[in-house]
Every structure is written in C-alpha cells, then in structure tokens.
Design a protein around this motif. Structure first.
Motif, PDB file in Angstrom:
ATOM      1  N   ILE A  76      40.643  44.917  43.264  1.00 53.07           N
ATOM      2  CA  ILE A  76      41.387  44.452  42.089  1.00 53.07           C
ATOM      3  C   ILE A  76      41.895  43.044  42.311  1.00 53.07           C
ATOM      4  CG2 ILE A  76      43.413  44.896  40.630  1.00 53.07           C
ATOM      5  CD1 ILE A  76      41.161  46.890  40.221  1.00 53.07           C
ATOM      6  N   ARG A  77      42.378  42.793  43.540  1.00 50.12           N
ATOM      7  CA  ARG A  77      42.834  41.445  43.833  1.00 50.12           C
ATOM      8  C   ARG A  77      41.738  40.416  43.632  1.00 50.12           C
ATOM      9  NH1 ARG A  77      45.634  42.206  49.559  1.00 50.12           N
ATOM     10  NH2 ARG A  77      47.548  43.247  48.883  1.00 50.12           N
ATOM     11  N   SER A  78      40.567  40.699  44.174  1.00 46.64           N
ATOM     12  CA  SER A  78      39.519  39.676  44.032  1.00 46.64           C
ATOM     13  C   SER A  78      39.084  39.575  42.583  1.00 46.64           C
ATOM     14  CB  SER A  78      38.313  39.937  44.949  1.00 46.64           C
ATOM     15  OG  SER A  78      38.374  41.203  45.512  1.00 46.64           O
ATOM     16  N   LEU A  79      39.143  40.718  41.865  1.00 50.49           N
ATOM     17  CA  LEU A  79      38.825  40.678  40.441  1.00 50.49           C
ATOM     18  C   LEU A  79      39.784  39.738  39.720  1.00 50.49           C
ATOM     19  CD1 LEU A  79      37.220  41.853  38.055  1.00 50.49           C
ATOM     20  CD2 LEU A  79      38.953  43.623  37.869  1.00 50.49           C
ATOM     21  N   ILE A  80      41.080  39.928  39.961  1.00 49.56           N
ATOM     22  CA  ILE A  80      42.076  39.099  39.281  1.00 49.56           C
ATOM     23  C   ILE A  80      41.889  37.629  39.657  1.00 49.56           C
ATOM     24  CG2 ILE A  80      44.550  38.582  39.155  1.00 49.56           C
ATOM     25  CD1 ILE A  80      45.058  41.554  39.456  1.00 49.56           C
ATOM     26  N   ARG A  81      41.668  37.406  40.941  1.00 43.81           N
ATOM     27  CA  ARG A  81      41.470  36.038  41.430  1.00 43.81           C
ATOM     28  C   ARG A  81      40.300  35.369  40.682  1.00 43.81           C
ATOM     29  NH1 ARG A  81      44.074  32.049  43.150  1.00 43.81           N
ATOM     30  NH2 ARG A  81      42.890  31.300  41.391  1.00 43.81           N
ATOM     31  N   SER A  82      39.268  36.147  40.413  1.00 44.71           N
ATOM     32  CA  SER A  82      38.056  35.548  39.840  1.00 44.71           C
ATOM     33  C   SER A  82      38.124  35.402  38.320  1.00 44.71           C
ATOM     34  CB  SER A  82      36.848  36.412  40.205  1.00 44.71           C
ATOM     35  OG  SER A  82      36.939  37.641  39.509  1.00 44.71           O
ATOM     36  N   LEU A  83      39.126  36.042  37.692  1.00 45.39           N
ATOM     37  CA  LEU A  83      39.131  36.081  36.225  1.00 45.39           C
ATOM     38  C   LEU A  83      39.198  34.702  35.565  1.00 45.39           C
ATOM     39  CD1 LEU A  83      41.345  39.213  35.580  1.00 45.39           C
ATOM     40  CD2 LEU A  83      38.928  38.944  35.029  1.00 45.39           C
ATOM     41  N   PRO A  84      40.064  33.783  36.017  1.00 41.76           N
ATOM     42  CA  PRO A  84      40.148  32.492  35.321  1.00 41.76           C
ATOM     43  C   PRO A  84      38.798  31.790  35.248  1.00 41.76           C
ATOM     44  CG  PRO A  84      41.984  32.723  36.817  1.00 41.76           C
ATOM     45  CD  PRO A  84      41.083  33.891  37.070  1.00 41.76           C
TER      46      PRO A  84
END
Ligand SMILES: Nc1ncnc2c1ncn2[C@@H]1O[C@H](COP(=O)(O)OP(=O)(O)O)[C@@H](O)[C@H]1O
Ligand SMILES: [Mg+2]
Lengths: 251, 239, 256
Positions: free
Chosen positions: A169-177
């Motif tokens: 989830i962390r890497s998902l959030i990191r990649s969202l922008p």
C-alpha cells in the motif's frame, strides 16, 4: 499551487477543541503526510474536508472551490477512506465497489481495476462482512481509489494490514501522483511510515499544527531546537513531548 | 439510484419479508371465507365490501408493520459498518438516497397490494355470486389504497433516517401503528394520521369522501418529503 | 460467575439505550386516546360494566393486543443488536461463561424490561384515571390491589410469548425475520383467541386474560372463562421448551 488550503479551520465539541485554527497548504501533485498521535485530530480535520462534519469556524478551499456551496462538485474529485473501512456487510466486495462506481458514473472496468490495485481480485465474490480485517481495509481503499480521483484523502490506510500489505500500500500511495497525476493526503501516527511516502508533512498534536514543511525542513528545525536528529521518530516524539509540556504548564 | 437501492437490499431479508407478507395478506380473505365467515353468499351484495369490512383491519395492520420494518431495515443496512459515511463522502445528495428508498418500498408495496387483490378477487369469484364490476372495483380499490399508503411509507422512512439505533426507529414505528389503531375514523383529522390512512377503505370511511382522502394523502406525502429535505440540511449543519 | 452477577452485567448493557424512555412514551400513547374518548367509558349500557372498570379494561385490551407484544419485539431486537453490533458477542463468548447461562441472563433482562413496561402502563393509568376523575367528577381510580393483581397475572402469562420471541431472535441470523415473524405471530391472536384452542397459542395469553377479566366485570358480556387445564401445563411446557432450545442454540452461529 495549493490544491487544498485551510484557513483557521476549527472544530470544537463543547468546550473541547478537536482541531484548532489549522492552516494547511497542500501542493498539487504531492503526497502530504499528516502526522500526529492518537486523538490529535487528524480524522476530524479530514472529515471536515469531506463535509462529514461541519467546521465550528474557519474555512477551506479544495481546487479553488468552497464548502458547503460546492459540496457535490468537491466530492466528485475526491476518493476517501476515513477511520477504517465503511461498507455494506451484506454485499460482496465487488458489489460494494459497483455501488460506488454507479454513483460516480464510472465504467465497470474501474471496479476490476480497483480490485486489482488492492489485491482483492480473487476474493471479490465473498461477502464483505466475512472479510478479514486487512481485507476490509483493502476494500475501503479500493472504494477510495476507484475511478482515479484527482485528490485522495486516506486516514491511517495501513492500519490492520500485514507487513507485506503495508509495504504494497505504501508503494502504491507513493506511486499515485506520477501514475494518475493526483494529490494524496495521508495520515498516520508513525513518522517512519510518513517518511517513506510523503513529500511534505504536517505534525499535529492536540488539535494544533506544530510543523508544516518538507522532511529536510523538519530536520533543520530539529537541529535548531536542539531535538535529536539521528532518528526521525525520536524527533517526532520530542516535538510532541515538548508541546505537551508547554500545554501542561499553561493549565 | 433505484437499482442501486435494490442491490443494497440483497441478502438482508428485505425482499423475502415483503414476499412473505404479501402471501400472508393475500391469504387472509381466503382463509376468512374458508373457515370463519358465516355470511350468506347468495345475497346480491358487493363481495368486496364484505371482504374488506371483515378483513381490512388486519390486512392493513400487517402491511403497515411491513412498511415500518422494511424502512428500519433499509436504514439499518446503511448505518451498520458505516456505509452511510461512505455514501455521504460521495457526490450524491442525501435526499436522493432517501427518495430512492421511498420509491423502492412504494414499488414493492404495490406488489403486495396486487397479491391482496388476487386474494380478494379469488375469494369473491369462488364464494360469492357473480358481481359484474369486480375487476374494475378491484383496480380502483388498489389504486386508492396505494395512494393512501404513501404518507405512511415516507413517515416510516423519515423516522428510520432520524434514528441510527434501529430499536428506537422500530419502537417509534410500533407506537405509531398502535396510535393508528386507536384513533377513530369518524374524524377527518384523525383519519389523516399517516399510519391511519392505510386502514381506510374506499367505501368504509364515513369521515371523508375518497377523493378528499386522496388529496390529503398526496399533500401529506409532499409535506413529509419537504420535511425530509429540510432536515437533511439541518442535520448537515449540526454534524 | 454467578447467574445473578451475570444478570447485573447484562442489565448494564442496556444502559443509555433509551429503551425505557421509549416504553414510557408507549405507555403515554396507550392512555392518551382513552382520555380523549373518555365519554366512551361512561357509555356502558350494552355491557353493563362500571365506568371505572371500563376505563381500565379498555386501555389494557389495547395494551395486551398490540402495544405490549410489539414493544417486547422491539426490546428483543434491542438486546440482540447490542450484542451483535461491534461484535460484543464474540467478546462474551471468549470469556469463561457458559453460553446457556448467558442466554438465560439476557432473557431475564427481557423479563425485566417487560415488567417495567407493565409498571409504566399502570403508573400512567393512575395519572390518566386521576385526570379523568377530576374532569368528570366521577371516581375512576381502581384500588391498587386490584390493578396490581391484574398486572402481575398479565406479566406471568406473557412469559411463554416472550420466550418464543427470544427463541426466534437466538435462532434467526436475519434480524428482520425474527422481528417480522414475532410481529406477524401477534396480529392473528385476536382470531385465535376466540377459538377453542386458544391455549396452544401463547401470543394470545395476555389478551385472553384481559378479555376474560372484561367478561367478569361486565354483567351483560360473556367471554370464554379461563380454564386452567390444560392451559397451565401447556404454557409452562411451551416456555420451558423455548428456553431450552434458545440456551442450546445461543452463540452457535457466531462460533461456527
Ligand atoms: N463526535 C465527537 N464528539 C466528541 N469528541 C470527538 C468526536 N469526534 C472526535 N472527538 C474528539 O476529538 C479528538 C480528535 O479525534 P480524532 O480526529 O479522531 O483523532 P485522530 O487524530 O486519532 O484521528 C479526540 O480527542 C476525540 O475524542
Ligand atoms: Mg483517527
């Protein structure tokens, strides 16, 4: 350019101020980490942004639009996840998302995409009430991510997940922008977690914003004030502790 | 919106309950004729009047209970597991959510009335002398009863939307039903109490002519819907 | 943990549920129409009942026919929701208590609520009758011994019905079914009460008892007198069976 700005945003319950005179500046296309111990007022602040609770005083703009005049227009662009998952227990994971998809007027493929993003594809036919805690959490996240909204408000999104899930989830959030060109406001009570995701951070304690800026700025401030800097978690604890002491002496 | 409400009510027992209720009220006139009635059916009388006079009280009671329980259930599904919060953070209006629930119950309620009409029609044909206007009378009665039940549906939903504790909503609904059974039908004002309107029959209300009551029902429905709309903004203010 | 202790714990759980307020409102709604239609109490030519008896009995008829059973359906829903909401039941089952005892303790709370409800109805009766006495200049108040005796009998004969409601709520996973079936079972009691087999239908016991009292008090009215056989054994058997099964099934679904 700030996509979310608050102006002395305040929420009181009786004579208790859950959020007091908060001024947030969230830049477009960044991940903003909202940090504070339990009960600091993170969820309350996020609820106000979503119109789930009314500010006692102060105001805010999202994308230049004001609440409450533009409630519907604001909500069209926000995906949200507040204080743990909210869902219909009698429906399956997929059906839950279909409801959100219908309201947002999205194509059906968005449901499958959202399920895929959070890793629920295999269990989409199970009833949501039979999901494990972590799966419910993922379902809640999926209902925030569906349709790739331009703003995401996520309240402690990694609570209850296993280490692998937290990492995902962390890497998902990191990649969202980069992936969807969106802005993320994410809260946590762990600096170590925010550190890994956020561009900017805001530190909240007992309703007050103690610090706002980048991680580097936080480090500089810590040096200035004589707080420990070798471990950021200690820095965070020292800042909160100092604030609590200051308030204690005021009372 | 309507299909969405329908989907949300899946696996909650909402549909089976209304189905069961429909079967039951449809059976009441048949059971009455088969076991209880001692009426001379060879007389030249309007069978519908006889059947309604004997059974409508109980049939209406059952249906109003069904409405109250159904309304509570629809809002209970929203409040457990916090789903309502999710709905409120999506770009839809609370009042549309309400209106969709209103439509859902109204439609399924119409289904219940049709079942009743079948039960009444069957008993009339089977036990009574032929009555030429029967189909027309049945349709008219159903339409009438449907209109008169709309205020009860809105009121039950309004109560359910106000109280997140399902037992409070259910309890207030029950008190409302009881009050309706105690109120006299001799007075237009008392007969117009939303939960009392479904107890009225087209021929049996002395207090007012059928078209008066239809107007009363429509006005009450609109007023209650407006109250709902106002209360949504009020609640947003206090949230 | 002793059974008595357990009841105290269960009783604590209904705190702040506002159920008592709800029952009080119900009791007031019960007697309000009686006050408005007080003239009817004095119109007793057909039945030959004294107006004060009439006032009391008419109210209790409405109470026993619908308001009391419906109120108890709501109370059952309440007890069940308090347990299921937020998964309280899992916590309880994880504690070292016998689930059967837990079920009985909850039933005791249901009985407690029933007793309070009846008490409220009696208290508001006195308020209403007192008001009626003042307004009409006719003594409408009945002696407390008489009223409380009726209330006590009412409470006792409602136990089989309550145990049936409790069994339904324990066995049915879907709340709407247990509440719906309970309600539906109440509505036809008015029909069954007039048949010869009323004693096999616990939902009509309270109504039957009040109606029988009506018949006793009204000179020109004959109602079915109460025959204790085979009623009492059937009623006791029914309650015991319902309670036994609810103890057996309690918490089964959650532990699956
Ligand atoms: N509805 C409410 N009524 C009263 N107090 C509340 C309410 N909601 C939150 N609070 C209080 O506001 C404070 C901040 O809560 P919250 O925003 O949930 O903190 P967190 O930062 O852990 O998300 C807490 O002290 C909480 O007790
Ligand atoms: Mg929080």
């Amino acid at each position: 350019m700030n996509i979310i700005e608050t102006n002395n945003l305040t929420k009181s319950y009786g004579d208790f101020q859950a959020v007091s005179e908060m001024n947030l500046h969230i830049k477009k296309g960044t991940v903003y980490g909202f940090l504070g111990p339990n009960g600091a007022g993170k969820s309350t602040a996020m609820k106000m942004l979503l119109g789930l609770t009314r500010p006692t005083s102060g105001s805010f703009t999202i994308n230049g639009k004001k609440y409450p005049e533009n409630r519907i227009a604001i909500l069209k662009n926000i995906g949200s996840f507040i204080e743990g998952p909210a869902f219909y227990g009698n429906l399956t994971g997929e059906e839950n998302l279909e409801i959100v998809q219908n309201i947002l007027g999205l194509p059906h493929t968005s449901v499958l995409e959202a399920l895929e993003m959070v890793g629920l594809t295999k269990t989409k036919k199970q009833l949501a009430k039979k999901y494990s805690l972590g799966m419910k959490q993922r379902l809640g996240l999926a209902s925030a991510l569906i349709g790739k909204p331009s703003i995401l408000i996520l309240d402690e999104p990694t609570n209850g997940l296993d280490p692998v899930g937290i990492h995902e989830i962390r890497s998902l959030i990191r990649s969202l922008p980069e992936k969807f060109d969106c802005t993320v406001l994410v809260s946590s009570h762990l600096l170590s977690e925010i550190e890994l995701m956020a561009d900017d951070i805001g530190i909240l304690n007992q309703g007050r914003l103690l610090f706002e800026g980048t991680l580097d700025e936080l480090e500089m401030k810590a040096v200035e004030m004589g707080y420990p800097t070798d471990n950021l978690e200690d820095t965070f604890l020292a800042i909160v502790d100092a604030d609590n002491k200051k308030r204690g002496s005021l009372r | 919106m309507l299909t969405m409400e329908w989907k949300k009510s899946k696996r909650t027992g909402f549909i089976p309950s209304f189905l069961g209720g429909a079967l039951l009220t449809g059976l009441i006139p048949i059971l009455y004729m088969a076991f209880i009635s001692e009426i001379d059916t060879n007389l030249d009388i309007n069978p519908l009047h006889v059947l309604l006079d004997a059974n409508w009280q109980m049939m209406a009671m059952l249906k109003v209970s069904l409405i109250v329980v159904g309304a509570c259930l629809l809002y209970y599904v929203e409040s457990s597991d916090n789903a309502l919060q999710k709905m409120q953070s999506l770009p839809i209006k609370d009042e549309n959510l309400f209106f969709a629930k209103f439509l859902l119950i109204s439609l399924i309620y119409l289904g219940v009335l049709v079942m009743e009409a079948i039960g009444l029609g069957f008993s009339s044909v089977f036990w009574f002398l032929e009555y030429p206007d029967l189909p027309m009378e049945l349709v008219k009665n159903i339409g009438y009863m449907f209109m008169l039940s709309l205020p009860a549906i809105v009121l039950a939903l309004l109560i359910a939307s106000f109280f997140t504790n399902i037992w409070i909503a259910l309890g207030l609904g029950m008190i409302g039903i009881f009050l309706a059974t105690q109120l006299s039908n001799q007075n237009v004002i008392l007969a117009s109490f939303p939960f009392n309107l479904p107890f009225q029959t087209m021929h049996g209300t002395d207090a007012a002519a059928p078209d008066t009551l239809i107007w009363v029902a429509l006005i009450e429905t609109v007023v209650l819907l407006v109250i709902q709309k106002v209360s949504v903004s009020m609640r947003r203010y206090f949230r | 943990m002793s059974f008595f202790h357990l009841i105290q714990v269960e009783h604590k759980k209904i705190r702040r549920s506002r159920i008592l307020l709800l029952l009080l409102i119900a009791a007031i709604v019960l007697w309000l129409p009686a006050i408005f239609n007080i003239d009817l109490s004095f119109d007793t030519r057909a039945t030959g009942i004294a107006p004060e008896d009439n006032f009391f009995i008419q109210g209790f008829l409405g109470f026993s026919w619908f308001l009391f059973p419906a109120g108890m359906v709501v109370a059952t829903v309440l007890i069940r929701q308090l347990e299921r909401g937020n998964k309280g039941i899992l916590k309880m089952l994880a504690l070292p208590i016998n689930p059967a005892l837990l079920s009985l303790a909850k039933f005791a709370v249901l009985l407690f609520i029933a007793a309070i409800f009846i008490l409220f109805a009696v208290i508001i009766y006195y308020v209403a009758a007192g008001y009626g006495t003042m307004v009409n200049d006719y003594h409408l108040l009945l002696s407390p011994t008489f009223v409380f005796k009726v209330a006590a009998v009412f409470f006792l004969v409602s136990i089989p019905m309550l145990s049936f409601f409790w069994l339904l709520s324990v066995c049915m996973q879907t709340m709407i079914f247990s509440a719906g079936i309970s309600l539906v079972s109440v509505i036809p009691s008015i029909l069954i009460m007039n048949s010869d087999y009323w004693f096999i239908y616990p939902m009509c016991y309270p109504f039957f008892v009040v109606t029988a009292k009506y018949g006793q008090l009204a000179a020109h009215l004959s109602t079915t007198p109460i025959s204790y056989l085979p009623w009492i054994p059937v009623a006791v058997g029914f309650a015991v069976i319902c309670l036994a099964f609810s103890c057996l099934f309690f918490g089964k679904a959650e532990r699956r």
